[in-house]
Design an enzyme around this catalytic site. Structure first.
Site, PDB file in Angstrom:
ATOM      1  N   HIS A 284       0.826  -1.055  -0.027  1.00 16.42           N
ATOM      2  CA  HIS A 284      -0.023  -0.101   0.029  1.00 16.42           C
ATOM      3  C   HIS A 284       0.894   1.303   0.138  1.00 16.42           C
ATOM      4  O   HIS A 284       1.579   1.471   1.078  1.00 16.42           O
ATOM      5  CB  HIS A 284      -0.785  -0.126   1.137  1.00 16.42           C
ATOM      6  CG  HIS A 284      -1.883   0.939   1.443  1.00 16.42           C
ATOM      7  ND1 HIS A 284      -2.084   1.946   2.475  1.00 16.42           N
ATOM      8  CD2 HIS A 284      -2.803   1.297   0.568  1.00 16.42           C
ATOM      9  CE1 HIS A 284      -3.251   2.649   2.352  1.00 16.42           C
ATOM     10  NE2 HIS A 284      -3.546   2.597   1.202  1.00 16.42           N
TER      11      HIS A 284
ATOM     12  N   GLU B 215       0.624  -0.418  -4.700  1.00 12.43           N
ATOM     13  CA  GLU B 215      -0.455   0.443  -5.060  1.00 12.43           C
ATOM     14  C   GLU B 215       0.021   1.808  -4.814  1.00 12.43           C
ATOM     15  O   GLU B 215       0.924   2.089  -4.055  1.00 12.43           O
ATOM     16  CB  GLU B 215      -1.588  -0.007  -3.987  1.00 12.43           C
ATOM     17  CG  GLU B 215      -2.823   0.848  -4.137  1.00 12.43           C
ATOM     18  CD  GLU B 215      -2.815   2.273  -3.358  1.00 12.43           C
ATOM     19  OE1 GLU B 215      -3.903   2.834  -3.454  1.00 12.43           O
ATOM     20  OE2 GLU B 215      -2.001   2.257  -2.285  1.00 12.43           O
TER      21      GLU B 215
ATOM     22  N   ASP C 263      -1.071   6.290  -5.166  1.00 12.99           N
ATOM     23  CA  ASP C 263      -2.240   7.327  -5.739  1.00 12.99           C
ATOM     24  C   ASP C 263      -1.691   8.410  -6.551  1.00 12.99           C
ATOM     25  O   ASP C 263      -0.551   9.094  -6.355  1.00 12.99           O
ATOM     26  CB  ASP C 263      -2.517   8.116  -4.338  1.00 12.99           C
ATOM     27  CG  ASP C 263      -3.214   7.137  -3.163  1.00 12.99           C
ATOM     28  OD1 ASP C 263      -4.091   6.574  -3.455  1.00 12.99           O
ATOM     29  OD2 ASP C 263      -2.454   7.072  -2.372  1.00 12.99           O
TER      30      ASP C 263
ATOM     31  N   HIS D 185      -1.528  11.115  -1.913  1.00 12.31           N
ATOM     32  CA  HIS D 185      -2.956  10.848  -1.547  1.00 12.31           C
ATOM     33  C   HIS D 185      -3.734  11.831  -1.403  1.00 12.31           C
ATOM     34  O   HIS D 185      -4.962  11.863  -1.760  1.00 12.31           O
ATOM     35  CB  HIS D 185      -2.757   9.984  -0.463  1.00 12.31           C
ATOM     36  CG  HIS D 185      -4.224   9.578   0.263  1.00 12.31           C
ATOM     37  ND1 HIS D 185      -4.838  10.186   0.957  1.00 12.31           N
ATOM     38  CD2 HIS D 185      -4.927   8.277  -0.101  1.00 12.31           C
ATOM     39  CE1 HIS D 185      -5.873   9.420   1.244  1.00 12.31           C
ATOM     40  NE2 HIS D 185      -6.210   8.343   0.768  1.00 12.31           N
TER      41      HIS D 185
ATOM     42  N   GLU E 118      -4.138   4.091  -8.018  1.00 12.30           N
ATOM     43  CA  GLU E 118      -5.519   4.772  -7.929  1.00 12.30           C
ATOM     44  C   GLU E 118      -5.736   6.265  -8.169  1.00 12.30           C
ATOM     45  O   GLU E 118      -4.695   6.911  -7.984  1.00 12.30           O
ATOM     46  CB  GLU E 118      -5.869   4.768  -6.274  1.00 12.30           C
ATOM     47  CG  GLU E 118      -6.955   5.644  -5.750  1.00 12.30           C
ATOM     48  CD  GLU E 118      -7.518   5.478  -4.312  1.00 12.30           C
ATOM     49  OE1 GLU E 118      -8.362   6.426  -3.888  1.00 12.30           O
ATOM     50  OE2 GLU E 118      -6.811   4.917  -3.635  1.00 12.30           O
TER      51      GLU E 118
END
Length: 245
Positions: free
Chosen positions: A12, A39, A41, A54, A114
């Site tokens: 993450h 992952e 952002d 993020h 994301e």
């Protein structure tokens, strides 16, 4: 279902909470713990440079102030995105999507991006991120999985680069989510781990989609989800969950 090319365990924001999130330092630390899927952002600067962050604002994870989307890359690139986490990371910059792509591709890693738009820029962010991903991963066997909580962003990504895989992110099972995932031609749905149960996994698999969860940091939660047949576990705990296990 179609073959799933991504590993079960996904780090993450690079290495979760062990390094400054969404930085190359975090990716390197996650890789040092054996992770091969990450992952992150991605949002747009005012001049539409795609970069990792993020929050909508800069204060929590950098020495900047205000809305990240209101600044150009020349200003954002000079910020310190590491010192907040500890002196060892002082001077760590915000990375561009291009820099992350170079690192991921060079190491044959996998990526879940994301799409994290500045409020009001959902469609444009989805469009630009998809276009950049198509360019940066051209010729690669496995492109990034594009995910978002924002259907507008995923719709724009679909229209800009329909061949890229998409996933709808859910923190609640809101009315119409299933039909939205169908309309967006998603390959997966990613939920808060507390939402995922046997019935939901069966529903997703029955539709031909993969089931993934965030943010799985407890061993009991991981064991429960694995027993149910989960396809992806996004975790901060890269030091506690061996990704090959």
């Amino acid at each position: 279902m179609k073959p799933w090319p991504y590993p079960l365990w996904i780090a993450h924001r690079g290495a979760g909470k062990l390094a400054p999130e969404n930085t190359l330092a975090a990716f390197r630390l996650g890789a040092a713990h054996g992770y091969r899927a990450f992952e992150c952002d991605v949002k747009l600067a005012a001049d539409e440079q795609a970069f990792l962050l993020h929050d909508a604002t800069l204060e929590r994870t950098s020495n900047g102030h205000g809305s990240a989307g209101s600044l150009g890359w020349a200003q954002l690139s000079r910020l310190d995105a590491g010192a907040w986490h500890g002196r060892a990371y002082a001077g760590e910059p915000l990375p561009t999507l291009e820099a992350i792509a170079a690192y991921v591709i060079a190491n044959a890693f996998h990526l879940n991006i994301e799409i994290k738009p500045t409020p009001g820029l959902e469609a444009r962010t989805g469009e630009v991120v998809a276009q950049r991903v198509r360019q940066l991963w051209a010729g690669q066997a496995v492109p990034p999985l594009l995910s978002s909580f924002q259907p507008q962003a995923l719709a724009a990504a679909r229209d800009a680069a329909p061949e890229l895989p998409r996933a709808l992110l859910l923190d609640t099972l809101w009315d119409g989510w299933f039909g939205m995932a169908q309309a967006l031609d998603c390959v997966a749905v990613v939920t808060n781990h507390q939402l995922m149960d046997a019935a939901l996994i069966a529903q997703l698999h029955g539709a031909g989609w993969r089931a993934l969860c965030y943010t799985v940091n407890d061993a009991a939660d991981a064991a429960r989800l694995r027993a149910l047949g989960i396809d992806g576990l996004i975790t901060d705990a890269v030091d506690r969950f061996p990704p090959a296990a």
